[in-house]
Design a protein around this motif. Structure first.
Motif, short mmCIF file in Angstrom:
data_model
loop_
_atom_site.label_atom_id
_atom_site.label_comp_id
_atom_site.label_asym_id
_atom_site.label_seq_id
_atom_site.Cartn_x
_atom_site.Cartn_y
_atom_site.Cartn_z
N UNK A 24 0.82 -1.21 0.00
CA UNK A 24 0.00 0.00 0.00
C UNK A 24 0.86 1.27 0.00
N UNK A 25 1.95 1.25 0.74
CA UNK A 25 2.80 2.43 0.80
C UNK A 25 3.50 2.72 -0.51
N UNK A 26 4.14 1.72 -1.07
CA UNK A 26 4.92 1.92 -2.30
C UNK A 26 4.02 2.22 -3.48
N UNK A 27 2.90 1.51 -3.61
CA UNK A 27 2.02 1.76 -4.75
C UNK A 27 1.32 3.12 -4.64
N UNK A 28 1.02 3.56 -3.40
CA UNK A 28 0.43 4.89 -3.23
C UNK A 28 1.44 5.98 -3.58
N UNK A 29 2.71 5.71 -3.30
CA UNK A 29 3.74 6.72 -3.54
C UNK A 29 4.25 6.72 -4.97
N UNK A 30 4.38 5.55 -5.59
CA UNK A 30 5.06 5.44 -6.88
C UNK A 30 4.21 4.81 -7.99
N UNK A 31 3.00 4.38 -7.68
CA UNK A 31 2.18 3.72 -8.68
C UNK A 31 2.36 2.21 -8.65
N UNK A 32 1.62 1.52 -9.51
CA UNK A 32 1.55 0.06 -9.47
C UNK A 32 2.54 -0.62 -10.43
N UNK A 41 12.21 -9.87 -7.18
CA UNK A 41 12.20 -9.62 -5.74
C UNK A 41 11.27 -8.46 -5.40
N UNK A 42 11.14 -7.49 -6.32
CA UNK A 42 10.18 -6.42 -6.10
C UNK A 42 8.75 -6.94 -6.16
N UNK A 43 8.56 -8.13 -6.72
CA UNK A 43 7.22 -8.71 -6.77
C UNK A 43 6.65 -8.88 -5.37
N UNK A 44 7.50 -9.10 -4.36
CA UNK A 44 7.00 -9.21 -2.99
C UNK A 44 6.40 -7.90 -2.51
N UNK A 45 6.84 -6.79 -3.11
CA UNK A 45 6.27 -5.49 -2.76
C UNK A 45 5.05 -5.20 -3.63
N UNK A 46 5.20 -5.32 -4.94
CA UNK A 46 4.13 -4.93 -5.86
C UNK A 46 3.00 -5.97 -5.92
N UNK A 47 3.21 -7.15 -5.40
CA UNK A 47 2.14 -8.13 -5.23
C UNK A 47 1.96 -8.42 -3.74
N UNK A 48 2.26 -7.41 -2.92
CA UNK A 48 2.24 -7.60 -1.48
C UNK A 48 0.87 -7.82 -0.89
N UNK A 49 -0.21 -7.54 -1.67
CA UNK A 49 -1.53 -7.86 -1.16
C UNK A 49 -1.73 -9.36 -1.00
N UNK A 50 -0.78 -10.15 -1.50
CA UNK A 50 -0.79 -11.58 -1.23
C UNK A 50 -0.66 -11.86 0.26
N UNK A 240 2.04 -9.75 -11.03
CA UNK A 240 2.37 -8.34 -11.28
C UNK A 240 2.27 -8.03 -12.77
N UNK A 241 2.79 -8.92 -13.59
CA UNK A 241 2.79 -8.70 -15.03
C UNK A 241 1.39 -8.67 -15.62
N UNK A 242 0.45 -9.35 -14.97
CA UNK A 242 -0.93 -9.39 -15.46
C UNK A 242 -1.84 -8.38 -14.76
N UNK A 243 -1.28 -7.60 -13.85
CA UNK A 243 -2.11 -6.67 -13.08
C UNK A 243 -2.62 -7.37 -11.84
N UNK A 244 -2.01 -7.09 -10.70
CA UNK A 244 -2.26 -7.87 -9.48
C UNK A 244 -3.73 -7.92 -9.12
N UNK A 248 -6.55 -11.15 -10.03
CA UNK A 248 -7.20 -11.95 -8.99
C UNK A 248 -8.71 -11.94 -9.14
N UNK A 249 -9.28 -10.87 -9.70
CA UNK A 249 -10.72 -10.83 -9.92
C UNK A 249 -11.13 -11.66 -11.13
N UNK A 250 -10.36 -11.52 -12.20
CA UNK A 250 -10.73 -12.17 -13.46
C UNK A 250 -10.30 -13.64 -13.50
N UNK A 251 -9.30 -13.99 -12.72
CA UNK A 251 -8.82 -15.37 -12.65
C UNK A 251 -8.82 -15.83 -11.19
#
Length: 361
Positions: A24-32, A41-50, A240-244, A248-251
């Protein structure tokens, strides 16, 4: 041994809340969109809603365990005590969050819906953006005793209930059944879509109750954990590549491999004594202890700090760091002043087996 193993799950709580807060912090500050280089390794941040799925897994483990213990010992489950424990665990911090949210936003009309976990998304501004998971958690709290009542009455009927759900889950995943875009989103985020990860947690809870977990030495356990961390990084990068969020909604089937991976991590952690333990106040376990309060508090605090700093022409990283520090401080206060007294009262309802509580995120 079982209680010592369960203590390790606080570390996983710490991991879960760390992932969610950073996401939430990184995506609010820098986008998705993550920057180029080091994406796995950044996937742990950008897919952190996991991390929310990890919380669901932990709830499946801990909330189901008392039911399996009662089943094993052939004694009835005290449902009044169970409901009192769940209410004392989740309601005081949540209702405080609702009160603060409506006072800040002025959306008093949302109070009735929020009181019964029907206000989420941006119904009460940024405060309610994380409340959807509490609704799903409460659905699991209600489902579990009903399922065990059916199980005690007729095991074939209980199996039939799960089979009907499984057929519907598969039909939605294969797009044979659709509830419309909004309906599909609700399904994916509700217990109907998230039940696989809860059931995987319940399976681990059964292993704990039956004392059937294996014991691994430190080196094999560490190697298995490292391999799982790598595989998780690859898996999360795909999302992340498919839009986190959209993926998850579509698949919605994605919750199955996600749950299996987090479940494997939990199994390795629980089965390898050398990977857990440590000082009670070490950072990760501390985050696990305050994770519920931090979950409720972090996003509005982060957004406020980022917005204020933007108006004051501050650089992004200091704003983000300020938000993280302030969220931690407020979460610590909430845990000390609200959660701990409620937990002390909750312990009066605890059984002699000292069943552990699960954090509802």
């Amino acid at each position: 041994m079982a209680e010592a193993r369960i203590a390790v799950l606080d570390d996983l709580r710490g991991v879960a809340i760390l992932l969610v807060v950073l996401y939430h912090g990184v995506t609010a500050a820098f986008g998705f969109t993550p920057p180029a280089g080091g994406d796995y390794w950044l996937a742990y941040v950008y897919a952190g809603n996991s991390g929310v799925s990890l919380f669901f897994l932990l709830s499946g483990i801990l909330v189901s365990r008392p039911f399996f213990l009662a089943l094993r010992e052939r004694r009835p489950m005290d449902l009044k005590r169970y409901m009192a424990q769940r209410a004392l665990r989740i309601l005081p911090p949540y209702y405080l969050a609702v009160l603060v949210a409506v006072l800040v936003t002025g959306r008093y009309e949302q109070i009735p819906a929020a009181m019964v976990f029907l206000a989420w998304g941006y119904d009460v501004g940024v405060f309610s953006n994380v409340w959807w998971s509490l609704a799903t958690e409460v659905q699991f709290y209600l489902f579990l005793p009903l399922f065990f009542l059916v199980l005690g009455f007729d095991r074939r009927l209980a199996a039939g209930v799960l089979l009907i759900w499984l057929l519907l889950f598969v039909a939605v995943c294969l797009h044979w059944v659709s509830f419309g875009l909004l309906g599909n989103i609700y399904w994916a985020l509700s217990l109907g879509g998230k039940l696989p990860v809860f059931l995987l947690g319940a399976g681990i809870g059964w292993l704990l109750a039956e004392q059937r977990l294996p014991t691994l030495s430190t080196l094999p356990g560490a190697m298995a954990l490292f391999l799982l961390v790598v595989v998780l990084a690859v898996f999360l990068q795909v999302t992340v590549e498919h839009g986190v969020v959209e993926f998850s909604w579509r698949q919605p089937w994605i919750v199955v491999p996600e749950g299996l991976l987090w479940g494997s991590v939990a199994l390795v952690m629980l089965s390898t004594p050398g990977l857990g333990g440590g000082l009670h106040r070490r950072p990760l376990r501390y985050l696990g202890r305050i994770s519920y309060s931090l979950y409720l508090i972090h996003q509005p605090v982060l957004v406020a700090c980022l917005s204020y700093g933007n108006a004051a022409d501050m650089r992004v990283w200091p704003r983000l760091l300020l938000g993280l520090v302030l969220a931690l401080a407020l979460a610590h206060l909430s845990y000390s002043l609200i959660e701990k007294p409620a937990l002390s009262l909750k312990n009066r309802y605890s059984s002699k087996t000292k069943d552990s509580e699960a954090l509802p995120v």
